[in-house]
Design a protein around this motif. Structure first.
Motif, PDB file in Angstrom:
ATOM      1  N   ARG A  14      89.508  51.370  18.168  1.00 18.19           N
ATOM      2  CA  ARG A  14      89.997  53.130  17.890  1.00 18.19           C
ATOM      3  C   ARG A  14      89.163  53.411  19.286  1.00 18.19           C
ATOM      4  O   ARG A  14      88.708  53.289  19.708  1.00 18.19           O
ATOM      5  CB  ARG A  14      88.441  53.142  16.453  1.00 18.19           C
ATOM      6  N   ARG A  15      90.184  54.750  18.539  1.00 21.45           N
ATOM      7  CA  ARG A  15      89.539  56.103  20.042  1.00 21.45           C
ATOM      8  C   ARG A  15      88.410  56.205  19.745  1.00 21.45           C
ATOM      9  O   ARG A  15      87.864  56.884  18.655  1.00 21.45           O
ATOM     10  CB  ARG A  15      90.740  57.073  19.954  1.00 21.45           C
ATOM     11  N   TYR A  16      88.156  57.544  20.615  1.00 17.33           N
ATOM     12  CA  TYR A  16      87.023  57.792  20.203  1.00 17.33           C
ATOM     13  C   TYR A  16      86.685  59.197  19.546  1.00 17.33           C
ATOM     14  O   TYR A  16      86.245  59.291  19.099  1.00 17.33           O
ATOM     15  CB  TYR A  16      86.621  58.607  21.522  1.00 17.33           C
ATOM     16  N   SER A  17      88.007  59.768  19.378  1.00 14.80           N
ATOM     17  CA  SER A  17      88.470  60.535  18.392  1.00 14.80           C
ATOM     18  C   SER A  17      87.854  59.917  16.809  1.00 14.80           C
ATOM     19  O   SER A  17      87.250  60.825  16.229  1.00 14.80           O
ATOM     20  CB  SER A  17      89.309  61.451  18.161  1.00 14.80           C
ATOM     21  N   VAL A  52      84.738  54.309  30.934  1.00 14.85           N
ATOM     22  CA  VAL A  52      84.538  53.725  29.212  1.00 14.85           C
ATOM     23  C   VAL A  52      83.888  52.872  28.842  1.00 14.85           C
ATOM     24  O   VAL A  52      83.400  52.434  27.723  1.00 14.85           O
ATOM     25  CB  VAL A  52      86.138  53.014  29.672  1.00 14.85           C
ATOM     26  N   GLU A  53      83.519  51.951  29.879  1.00 16.14           N
ATOM     27  CA  GLU A  53      82.888  51.007  29.502  1.00 16.14           C
ATOM     28  C   GLU A  53      80.934  51.276  29.167  1.00 16.14           C
ATOM     29  O   GLU A  53      80.351  50.951  27.670  1.00 16.14           O
ATOM     30  CB  GLU A  53      82.237  49.881  30.586  1.00 16.14           C
ATOM     31  N   ALA A  58      77.347  52.342  24.220  1.00 15.11           N
ATOM     32  CA  ALA A  58      76.411  53.337  23.412  1.00 15.11           C
ATOM     33  C   ALA A  58      77.305  53.641  22.364  1.00 15.11           C
ATOM     34  O   ALA A  58      76.274  54.093  21.512  1.00 15.11           O
ATOM     35  CB  ALA A  58      77.084  55.175  24.316  1.00 15.11           C
ATOM     36  N   LEU A  59      78.576  53.708  22.437  1.00 16.34           N
ATOM     37  CA  LEU A  59      79.790  53.730  20.149  1.00 16.34           C
ATOM     38  C   LEU A  59      78.647  52.234  19.831  1.00 16.34           C
ATOM     39  O   LEU A  59      78.009  52.379  18.863  1.00 16.34           O
ATOM     40  CB  LEU A  59      80.723  53.576  20.568  1.00 16.34           C
TER      41      LEU A  59
END
Length: 97
Positions: A14-17, A52-53, A58-59
């Motif tokens: 998924r995208r960050y948004s 990005v990594e 963190a996500l």
């Protein structure tokens, strides 16, 4: 991000948004979720591999906390065993695409 429930593993792309929208939705449903650390948005250098990594990790950490909380507190989750199938049905964001 990588997700593992018991012996089931899968990736969610998924995208960050999209993650931010999920976070906002969960916060509306339960204010306790707002205390979980959600990685901030970065405007400059956001495509650097290291950034990005780090944000992906963190996500993943955020999702672990949020999913554990949701599974333990939301009635629709406490009534069924937690598997990839049940989790994906109840929280469609986690479906692999």
């Amino acid at each position: 991000v990588y997700i593992r429930i018991a012996n089931e593993e899968w990736n969610v792309y998924r995208r960050y948004s999209d993650f931010l929208k999920l976070h906002q939705l969960l916060c509306k449903q339960d204010s306790a979720v707002s205390a979980f650390k959600f990685p901030p948005k970065k405007k400059v250098g956001k495509k650097e591999k290291a950034f990005v990594e780090e944000r992906r990790r963190a996500l993943e950490a955020y999702l672990r906390m949020a999913i554990n909380h949701v599974v333990q507190t939301f009635p629709e989750f406490t009534a069924v065993p937690v598997t990839k199938e049940t989790l994906s049905k109840l929280l469609t964001f986690l479906n692999d695409v």
